[in-house]
Design a protein around this motif. Sequence first.
Motif, mmCIF file in Angstrom:
data_model
loop_
_atom_site.group_PDB
_atom_site.id
_atom_site.type_symbol
_atom_site.label_atom_id
_atom_site.label_comp_id
_atom_site.label_asym_id
_atom_site.label_seq_id
_atom_site.Cartn_x
_atom_site.Cartn_y
_atom_site.Cartn_z
ATOM 1 N N PRO A 23 -3.720 -6.897 -10.761
ATOM 2 C CA PRO A 23 -2.290 -6.743 -11.065
ATOM 3 C C PRO A 23 -1.413 -7.282 -9.949
ATOM 4 C CG PRO A 23 -3.484 -4.717 -11.510
ATOM 5 C CD PRO A 23 -4.431 -5.612 -10.778
ATOM 6 N N GLU A 24 -0.290 -7.868 -10.311
ATOM 7 C CA GLU A 24 0.651 -8.425 -9.344
ATOM 8 C C GLU A 24 1.936 -7.613 -9.313
ATOM 9 O OE1 GLU A 24 -0.446 -13.220 -9.482
ATOM 10 O OE2 GLU A 24 1.442 -12.474 -10.324
ATOM 11 N N LEU A 25 2.559 -7.585 -8.155
ATOM 12 C CA LEU A 25 3.903 -7.044 -7.997
ATOM 13 C C LEU A 25 4.721 -8.140 -7.335
ATOM 14 C CD1 LEU A 25 5.845 -4.702 -8.321
ATOM 15 C CD2 LEU A 25 5.083 -3.822 -6.107
ATOM 16 N N ARG A 26 5.664 -8.708 -8.085
ATOM 17 C CA ARG A 26 6.446 -9.851 -7.600
ATOM 18 C C ARG A 26 7.794 -9.371 -7.067
ATOM 19 N NH1 ARG A 26 7.413 -13.237 -12.555
ATOM 20 N NH2 ARG A 26 7.661 -11.140 -13.398
ATOM 21 N N PHE A 27 8.012 -9.606 -5.774
ATOM 22 C CA PHE A 27 9.252 -9.204 -5.120
ATOM 23 C C PHE A 27 10.190 -10.405 -4.979
ATOM 24 C CE2 PHE A 27 6.653 -5.717 -3.055
ATOM 25 C CZ PHE A 27 7.330 -4.678 -3.681
ATOM 26 N N ILE A 56 3.292 -1.617 0.692
ATOM 27 C CA ILE A 56 3.377 -0.965 -0.623
ATOM 28 C C ILE A 56 2.327 -1.540 -1.566
ATOM 29 C CG2 ILE A 56 4.822 -0.791 -2.702
ATOM 30 C CD1 ILE A 56 7.239 -0.489 -0.807
ATOM 31 N N CYS A 57 2.202 -2.855 -1.577
ATOM 32 C CA CYS A 57 1.219 -3.502 -2.445
ATOM 33 C C CYS A 57 -0.204 -3.105 -2.068
ATOM 34 C CB CYS A 57 1.372 -5.020 -2.377
ATOM 35 S SG CYS A 57 2.866 -5.660 -3.173
ATOM 36 N N ALA A 58 -0.483 -3.075 -0.762
ATOM 37 C CA ALA A 58 -1.823 -2.689 -0.309
ATOM 38 C C ALA A 58 -2.134 -1.251 -0.708
ATOM 39 C CB ALA A 58 -1.926 -2.856 1.207
ATOM 40 N N GLN A 59 -1.146 -0.364 -0.566
ATOM 41 C CA GLN A 59 -1.346 1.042 -0.918
ATOM 42 C C GLN A 59 -1.566 1.198 -2.420
ATOM 43 O OE1 GLN A 59 -1.527 3.773 1.182
ATOM 44 N NE2 GLN A 59 -2.115 4.851 -0.694
ATOM 45 N N ALA A 60 -0.837 0.394 -3.209
ATOM 46 C CA ALA A 60 -0.929 0.487 -4.668
ATOM 47 C C ALA A 60 -2.070 -0.349 -5.234
ATOM 48 C CB ALA A 60 0.398 0.047 -5.291
ATOM 49 N N LYS A 61 -2.737 -1.107 -4.356
ATOM 50 C CA LYS A 61 -3.864 -1.963 -4.761
ATOM 51 C C LYS A 61 -3.439 -3.003 -5.800
ATOM 52 C CE LYS A 61 -7.548 1.326 -3.635
ATOM 53 N NZ LYS A 61 -6.673 2.225 -2.848
ATOM 54 N N VAL A 62 -2.330 -3.666 -5.508
ATOM 55 C CA VAL A 62 -1.865 -4.786 -6.330
ATOM 56 C C VAL A 62 -1.636 -5.994 -5.428
ATOM 57 C CG1 VAL A 62 -0.764 -3.301 -8.038
ATOM 58 C CG2 VAL A 62 0.580 -4.136 -6.099
ATOM 59 N N LEU A 228 4.938 3.319 -9.534
ATOM 60 C CA LEU A 228 3.949 2.743 -8.620
ATOM 61 C C LEU A 228 4.530 2.596 -7.214
ATOM 62 C CD1 LEU A 228 1.564 -0.219 -9.274
ATOM 63 C CD2 LEU A 228 3.186 -0.389 -7.395
ATOM 64 N N ILE A 229 5.747 2.074 -7.125
ATOM 65 C CA ILE A 229 6.386 1.849 -5.823
ATOM 66 C C ILE A 229 6.703 3.174 -5.131
ATOM 67 C CG2 ILE A 229 8.542 1.053 -4.755
ATOM 68 C CD1 ILE A 229 8.448 -1.313 -6.743
ATOM 69 N N ASN A 230 7.274 4.121 -5.868
ATOM 70 C CA ASN A 230 7.637 5.402 -5.253
ATOM 71 C C ASN A 230 6.406 6.162 -4.767
ATOM 72 O OD1 ASN A 230 10.408 5.168 -5.441
ATOM 73 N ND2 ASN A 230 10.549 6.210 -7.408
ATOM 74 N N ASN A 231 5.327 6.128 -5.535
ATOM 75 C CA ASN A 231 4.101 6.794 -5.126
ATOM 76 C C ASN A 231 3.528 6.158 -3.859
ATOM 77 O OD1 ASN A 231 4.246 8.571 -7.256
ATOM 78 N ND2 ASN A 231 2.763 7.499 -8.533
ATOM 79 N N ALA A 232 3.546 4.824 -3.815
ATOM 80 C CA ALA A 232 3.026 4.118 -2.641
ATOM 81 C C ALA A 232 3.898 4.393 -1.426
ATOM 82 C CB ALA A 232 2.955 2.620 -2.928
ATOM 83 N N LEU A 233 5.206 4.385 -1.618
ATOM 84 C CA LEU A 233 6.133 4.631 -0.508
ATOM 85 C C LEU A 233 5.955 6.041 0.053
ATOM 86 C CD1 LEU A 233 8.451 3.393 1.132
ATOM 87 C CD2 LEU A 233 10.038 4.248 -0.606
ATOM 88 N N ALA A 234 5.783 7.005 -0.817
ATOM 89 C CA ALA A 234 5.562 8.387 -0.370
ATOM 90 C C ALA A 234 4.301 8.491 0.483
ATOM 91 C CB ALA A 234 5.468 9.323 -1.575
ATOM 92 N N GLU A 235 3.271 7.790 0.081
ATOM 93 C CA GLU A 235 2.020 7.820 0.835
ATOM 94 C C GLU A 235 2.176 7.120 2.191
ATOM 95 O OE1 GLU A 235 -1.634 9.030 1.796
ATOM 96 O OE2 GLU A 235 -0.520 9.601 -0.024
#
Length: 260
Positions: A23-27, A56-62, A228-235
Motif C-alpha cells: 500500500p502507498e501513502l502519497r503526500f 508515519i509511513c514506516a509505522q503504518a507499514k506503507v 491510519l495516519i492518526n494511529n501512526a502519529l500516536a504511536e
Amino acid sequence: MKKIVLSAVLLACAFSASALTQPELRFGVDPTFPPFESKAVDGSLQGFDIDLGNAICAQAKVKCVWVQTGYDGIIPALKARKFDAILSAMSMTPKRREQVAFSDMLYNTPSALVTKKGNALQPEAAALKGKIVGVAQGTTQETYAKEVWARQGVQVVSYPNQDEIYPDLASGRLDATLTSAASAETGFLKSPQGQDFAISGDMLYDKQYFGEGIGIGLRKDDTENLTLINNALAELHKNGTYDQLAKKYFSFSVYHKLDQ
C-alpha cells in the motif's frame, strides 16, 4: 528437485508481488519552506515534515510517495486525487476545515515579522502603514496580512513561495516579510543573507487566521487514511520518535496547543 526449484520460484514471485502491491501513502508537498520541507543539494527532499511523513509511513507499514506541487494549488490537487494527503506545514484553520479533513495536530509554531535589525517596524498595521510586506501565496500569513494589514494602508505583495521573498527582502525591495517564526529562525536568519535581519516585535497567534496548529490535510471522505495516519502519529509520540525528530530541527518545543 524440480518440485523444490518450482516451489522456490513461486515463493520468490509471491514475495515480489507482495512488494509491488505494498500500500502507498502519497503526500503532496511544496518543498520551499525549510526547516519543514526543502530540497537538498542533490535534489532530494529534506526537513521535519519529510522525516515525520516517512516515520508515519514506516509505522503504518506503507510505502511513502512524495508528490511536489505548488502550495497555492495544493488543496485543489488533493481533491483531484493527485495525492492522498497534504503534508506541507498546513495550518488547520476554520476555512480550510470546510474543504479538507485534518489529522491530529503535528505541531504549532507562531508567525512573525522579519525585518532589518534596528528599525522600528512592529507586526502592527499602524507601524507598517506605507511599508511593503512580502508573503507567500496560499499561506495563512498571506490571508492575515491582506485582511488585517492591507485594509489599513500596508502594501502586501504575494510571492509564489517564501524562497522568492528573501532575496527581495535582503536587497531592500521589501521592508519586511510575515512568515513562520520557526522557519525564519532556523533558515533565513541563520544564513549569510539573513545576518542583518531579525524577528521584530511579538509573535503572532491568532486562531481565526493561523488556526490551531499544523495538521495533515485529507479528502473529507478518506476516513481510512485519516485513521491510519492518526494511529501512526500516536504511536510515534508514544515511542519517542516524534521527540527525537523534533529535537533534530528545533531547540524549542513545537508541540503545544493553544488555550492550554
